[in-house]
Design a protein around this motif. Structure first.
Motif, PDB file in Angstrom:
ATOM      1  N   ARG A  94       0.849  -1.198   0.000  1.00 53.45           N
ATOM      2  CA  ARG A  94       0.000   0.000   0.000  1.00 53.45           C
ATOM      3  C   ARG A  94       0.877   1.237   0.000  1.00 53.45           C
ATOM      4  O   ARG A  94       1.999   1.233   0.513  1.00 53.45           O
ATOM      5  N   ILE A  95       0.348   2.321  -0.557  1.00 48.38           N
ATOM      6  CA  ILE A  95       1.068   3.591  -0.541  1.00 48.38           C
ATOM      7  C   ILE A  95       0.156   4.688  -0.002  1.00 48.38           C
ATOM      8  O   ILE A  95      -1.065   4.593  -0.060  1.00 48.38           O
ATOM      9  N   PHE A  96       0.801   5.727   0.527  1.00 46.40           N
ATOM     10  CA  PHE A  96       0.107   6.980   0.810  1.00 46.40           C
ATOM     11  C   PHE A  96       0.637   7.974  -0.195  1.00 46.40           C
ATOM     12  O   PHE A  96       1.835   8.284  -0.214  1.00 46.40           O
ATOM     13  N   ALA A  97      -0.236   8.462  -1.062  1.00 47.23           N
ATOM     14  CA  ALA A  97       0.170   9.403  -2.111  1.00 47.23           C
ATOM     15  C   ALA A  97      -0.201  10.815  -1.714  1.00 47.23           C
ATOM     16  O   ALA A  97      -1.317  11.074  -1.254  1.00 47.23           O
ATOM     17  N   VAL A  98       0.742  11.726  -1.894  1.00 43.95           N
ATOM     18  CA  VAL A  98       0.504  13.117  -1.526  1.00 43.95           C
ATOM     19  C   VAL A  98       1.194  14.035  -2.519  1.00 43.95           C
ATOM     20  O   VAL A  98       2.250  13.693  -3.067  1.00 43.95           O
ATOM     21  N   ALA A  99       0.596  15.188  -2.754  1.00 41.06           N
ATOM     22  CA  ALA A  99       1.195  16.190  -3.632  1.00 41.06           C
ATOM     23  C   ALA A  99       2.209  17.020  -2.843  1.00 41.06           C
ATOM     24  O   ALA A  99       2.256  16.971  -1.613  1.00 41.06           O
ATOM     25  N   CYS A 100       3.006  17.804  -3.554  1.00 35.58           N
ATOM     26  CA  CYS A 100       4.070  18.573  -2.890  1.00 35.58           C
ATOM     27  C   CYS A 100       3.640  20.004  -2.586  1.00 35.58           C
ATOM     28  O   CYS A 100       4.486  20.869  -2.376  1.00 35.58           O
ATOM     29  N   ASP A 101       2.323  20.254  -2.553  1.00 36.31           N
ATOM     30  CA  ASP A 101       1.868  21.628  -2.310  1.00 36.31           C
ATOM     31  C   ASP A 101       0.972  21.714  -1.079  1.00 36.31           C
ATOM     32  O   ASP A 101       0.081  22.552  -1.006  1.00 36.31           O
ATOM     33  N   MET A 102       1.235  20.842  -0.087  1.00 34.16           N
ATOM     34  CA  MET A 102       0.376  20.780   1.099  1.00 34.16           C
ATOM     35  C   MET A 102       1.215  21.059   2.350  1.00 34.16           C
ATOM     36  O   MET A 102       1.800  20.149   2.941  1.00 34.16           O
ATOM     37  N   PRO A 103       1.294  22.311   2.777  1.00 35.51           N
ATOM     38  CA  PRO A 103       2.209  22.692   3.858  1.00 35.51           C
ATOM     39  C   PRO A 103       1.748  22.318   5.258  1.00 35.51           C
ATOM     40  O   PRO A 103       2.538  22.379   6.201  1.00 35.51           O
ATOM     41  N   PHE A 104       0.474  21.930   5.420  1.00 33.50           N
ATOM     42  CA  PHE A 104      -0.054  21.676   6.763  1.00 33.50           C
ATOM     43  C   PHE A 104      -0.297  20.194   7.043  1.00 33.50           C
ATOM     44  O   PHE A 104      -1.088  19.836   7.902  1.00 33.50           O
ATOM     45  N   LEU A 105       0.393  19.322   6.327  1.00 36.69           N
ATOM     46  CA  LEU A 105       0.219  17.884   6.531  1.00 36.69           C
ATOM     47  C   LEU A 105       0.423  17.513   7.995  1.00 36.69           C
ATOM     48  O   LEU A 105       1.370  17.959   8.636  1.00 36.69           O
ATOM     49  N   GLU A 106      -0.474  16.682   8.494  1.00 42.37           N
ATOM     50  CA  GLU A 106      -0.432  16.268   9.893  1.00 42.37           C
ATOM     51  C   GLU A 106      -0.156  14.769   9.991  1.00 42.37           C
ATOM     52  O   GLU A 106      -0.931  13.961   9.475  1.00 42.37           O
ATOM     53  N   PRO A 107       0.930  14.373  10.653  1.00 46.16           N
ATOM     54  CA  PRO A 107       1.227  12.949  10.802  1.00 46.16           C
ATOM     55  C   PRO A 107       0.080  12.162  11.432  1.00 46.16           C
ATOM     56  O   PRO A 107      -0.176  11.023  11.041  1.00 46.16           O
ATOM     57  N   GLU A 108      -0.627  12.768  12.373  1.00 44.92           N
ATOM     58  CA  GLU A 108      -1.734  12.073  13.021  1.00 44.92           C
ATOM     59  C   GLU A 108      -2.840  11.750  12.027  1.00 44.92           C
ATOM     60  O   GLU A 108      -3.440  10.664  12.061  1.00 44.92           O
ATOM     61  N   VAL A 109      -3.109  12.676  11.129  1.00 47.09           N
ATOM     62  CA  VAL A 109      -4.138  12.456  10.109  1.00 47.09           C
ATOM     63  C   VAL A 109      -3.685  11.374   9.130  1.00 47.09           C
ATOM     64  O   VAL A 109      -4.462  10.480   8.750  1.00 47.09           O
ATOM     65  N   ILE A 110      -2.433  11.441   8.721  1.00 43.68           N
ATOM     66  CA  ILE A 110      -1.897  10.460   7.776  1.00 43.68           C
ATOM     67  C   ILE A 110      -1.934   9.063   8.380  1.00 43.68           C
ATOM     68  O   ILE A 110      -2.337   8.086   7.740  1.00 43.68           O
ATOM     69  N   ARG A 111      -1.525   8.946   9.645  1.00 44.65           N
ATOM     70  CA  ARG A 111      -1.564   7.642  10.322  1.00 44.65           C
ATOM     71  C   ARG A 111      -2.995   7.141  10.454  1.00 44.65           C
ATOM     72  O   ARG A 111      -3.262   5.949  10.296  1.00 44.65           O
ATOM     73  N   PHE A 112      -3.910   8.041  10.747  1.00 47.09           N
ATOM     74  CA  PHE A 112      -5.320   7.651  10.855  1.00 47.09           C
ATOM     75  C   PHE A 112      -5.789   7.027   9.547  1.00 47.09           C
ATOM     76  O   PHE A 112      -6.452   5.985   9.535  1.00 47.09           O
ATOM     77  N   MET A 113      -5.448   7.649   8.439  1.00 47.72           N
ATOM     78  CA  MET A 113      -5.870   7.131   7.142  1.00 47.72           C
ATOM     79  C   MET A 113      -5.186   5.812   6.822  1.00 47.72           C
ATOM     80  O   MET A 113      -5.786   4.899   6.244  1.00 47.72           O
TER      81      MET A 113
END
Length: 206
Positions: A94-113
């Protein structure tokens, strides 16, 4: 960042965009004195067991250390092509895909997903009626369908979610609101005004 175990997935930074509305290369935009690209790369490397950067073509002035860099397998296919390339390159299922224009990324949110539904082929947020395809989890099973979409020039990633053969889990605002920085994690930079607001917000953070 807390010393929690790394997520067993590949973090994929899709960084080959044209930046048409911004008028300059988003990869070099600075927010709080640091480029958004560097911010995102550092966060992914601190969250996942593997990180891959997907570019449209080589760029000498982009500094990438400690992770693999790959180039679009299907040219001129936008974010869908970057997602497809990232899935092919990933060593994890599995991958988590993200763009390079998101300055407020939250590790807690990413882990939740990442942990929301390990059996789903896609875990994607739908906020204010809009899917967020470049802040989402994808399984390698998605690759064949993305390739078929690219071949027929259907480049809207959102169309993937209608594929009956895939299991899609949708995360809503209610699921995210209790997390630190929840909905802000999805905020991106499209215009110079967005950049100014983001820089002010991060610079004012203690």
């Amino acid at each position: 960042m807390s010393e929690r175990a790394l997520v067993n997935a590949t973090g994929v930074l899709v960084a080959g965009g044209k930046s048409r509305r911004m008028g300059r290369d988003k990869r070099f935009l600075k927010v709080g004195g640091k480029s958004v690209f560097d911010r995102t790369l550092s966060l992914l490397m601190g969250t996942f067991v593997e990180t891959v950067v997907v570019l449209a073509e080589p760029i000498d002035s982009l500094e990438v250390r400690g992770c693999r860099v790959v180039y679009d397998v299907i040219p001129n296919a936008g974010s869908l092509g970057g997602l497809y390339t990232g899935l092919l390159a990933a060593s994890q299922p599995r991958i988590f895909a993200v763009a390079c224009d998101m300055p407020f990324l939250e590790p807690e949110v990413i882990r939740f997903m990442a942990y929301f539904d390990n059996t789903a082929d896609v875990v994607v947020a739908k906020l204010q009626g809009q899917f967020q395809p470049m802040h989402a989890m994808y399984s390698k099973r998605c690759a064949e369908f993305l390739k078929a979409m690219a071949e027929r020039h259907d480049l809207k990633i959102q169309a993937l979610y209608r594929t009956e053969a895939l299991r899609v889990a949708v995360v809503g605002a209610n699921d995210l609101s209790s997390l630190g920085g929840g909905l802000r994690s999805f905020q991106n930079i499209n215009t110079p005004d967005d950049l100014t607001l983001a820089d002010s917000a991060i610079s004012d953070t203690p």
